[in-house]
Design an enzyme around this catalytic site. Sequence first.
Site, PDB file in Angstrom:
ATOM      1  NE  ARG A  54      -1.723  -2.384   2.727  1.00 51.95           N
ATOM      2  CZ  ARG A  54      -2.042  -3.539   2.663  1.00 51.95           C
ATOM      3  NH1 ARG A  54      -3.081  -4.135   2.033  1.00 51.95           N
ATOM      4  NH2 ARG A  54      -0.849  -4.277   3.127  1.00 51.95           N
ATOM      5  CB  THR A  55       3.215   2.337   2.497  1.00 53.80           C
ATOM      6  OG1 THR A  55       2.706   2.041   3.851  1.00 53.80           O
ATOM      7  CG2 THR A  55       4.204   3.869   2.310  1.00 53.80           C
ATOM      8  CE  LYS A  84      26.481  -2.967  -7.387  1.00 57.37           C
ATOM      9  NZ  LYS A  84      26.611  -1.645  -8.255  1.00 57.37           N
ATOM     10  NE  ARG A 105       6.878   0.538   4.779  1.00 56.81           N
ATOM     11  CZ  ARG A 105       6.130   0.509   5.256  1.00 56.81           C
ATOM     12  NH1 ARG A 105       5.883  -0.532   4.071  1.00 56.81           N
ATOM     13  NH2 ARG A 105       5.616   0.590   4.623  1.00 56.81           N
ATOM     14  CG  HIS A 133       3.837   4.092   8.294  1.00 57.72           C
ATOM     15  ND1 HIS A 133       3.830   5.124   7.212  1.00 57.72           N
ATOM     16  CD2 HIS A 133       4.088   2.935   8.848  1.00 57.72           C
ATOM     17  CE1 HIS A 133       3.565   4.216   6.402  1.00 57.72           C
ATOM     18  NE2 HIS A 133       3.118   2.895   7.124  1.00 57.72           N
TER      19      HIS A 133
END
Length: 306
Positions: A54-55, A84, A105, A133
């Site tokens: 969703r986000t 890396k 995120r 959030h």
Amino acid sequence: MKHLISVDQVSDRSMLDELISRAERYRKLMSRGVHSDYLANYIIATLFYEPSTRTRLSFESAALRLGAQVISTESASQFSSAAKGETLEDSIRVVSSYCDAIVIRHPEVGSAKRASEVSSVPIINAGDGQGEHPSQALLDLYTIQQERGKIDGCLVTMVGDLLNGRTVHSLAKLLPIFNDVRLTFVSPRELAMPRDLIANLSPQIACREIESLQVALEEKMDILYVTRLQRERFASPQDYARYENLYTITPQIMSQMKDSARVLHPLPRINEIDSVVDNDPRAAYFRQAENGLYMRMAILDSVLSH
Ligand code: NCD
């Protein structure tokens, strides 16, 4: 608003009201099929080091709906140069030179703040580990407003993994800005809200912590905010299994709630809400997920018009 790292940046009633009404304006425009090119010529980067449905997609859809273009790395821990060994700071320095805002995120608490310290463009925190959030909390508020007509005066009961769930942290910090809001937290003691958060809340707002959902139901809450156990934050599968199935919202639980009450959930739902409940008009979680689009349009718009 330059960055959106924590809800502390929107802890002003007029800013919240403005974001909510902007989201509502976008909802109405979209329902009439009106398209906006407000962010034409902008490029939004989404950088996701943790899973998301969703986000990420609602931020990307919000950007596209506003006429912006999107560059994206999902699974950034495997597919970006992080694999890396590149530091977050180096990645952000570079990505910020390719775009006008970054939605990030990341599994570490404080990562979005670190990103904002080196970025030349606005950073939007789409979840930093167990931290915050903020865009979810804003869309949660918008949903409460839409479903109840107001946020003032409501009793919100949050249930589940309140220790590790970041959405409840952000939402609990925002609710005291409204008048006469009361909070009840239902969780096993080991998964209770972080102590520092409770210490900050308790002088501002009536809040109660209990373990029994049955006891909480007697208070006749207005909003039941359900969360999943954050499986990925548990030390071992055995640890997780101890709490599994502790709280499940069933039709029998719903029958004890007011007609005007609403059930919210940030999703994904695992098994904490019986799917039969989806047909109950008080189940607002899919409407809530849709609202994510409108609120994220409002957030992008206000971050980029800074
Ligand atoms: C939440 C999250 O990522 O914190 N999901 C979401 O963004 N809607 C909730 C969760 O994963 O439980």
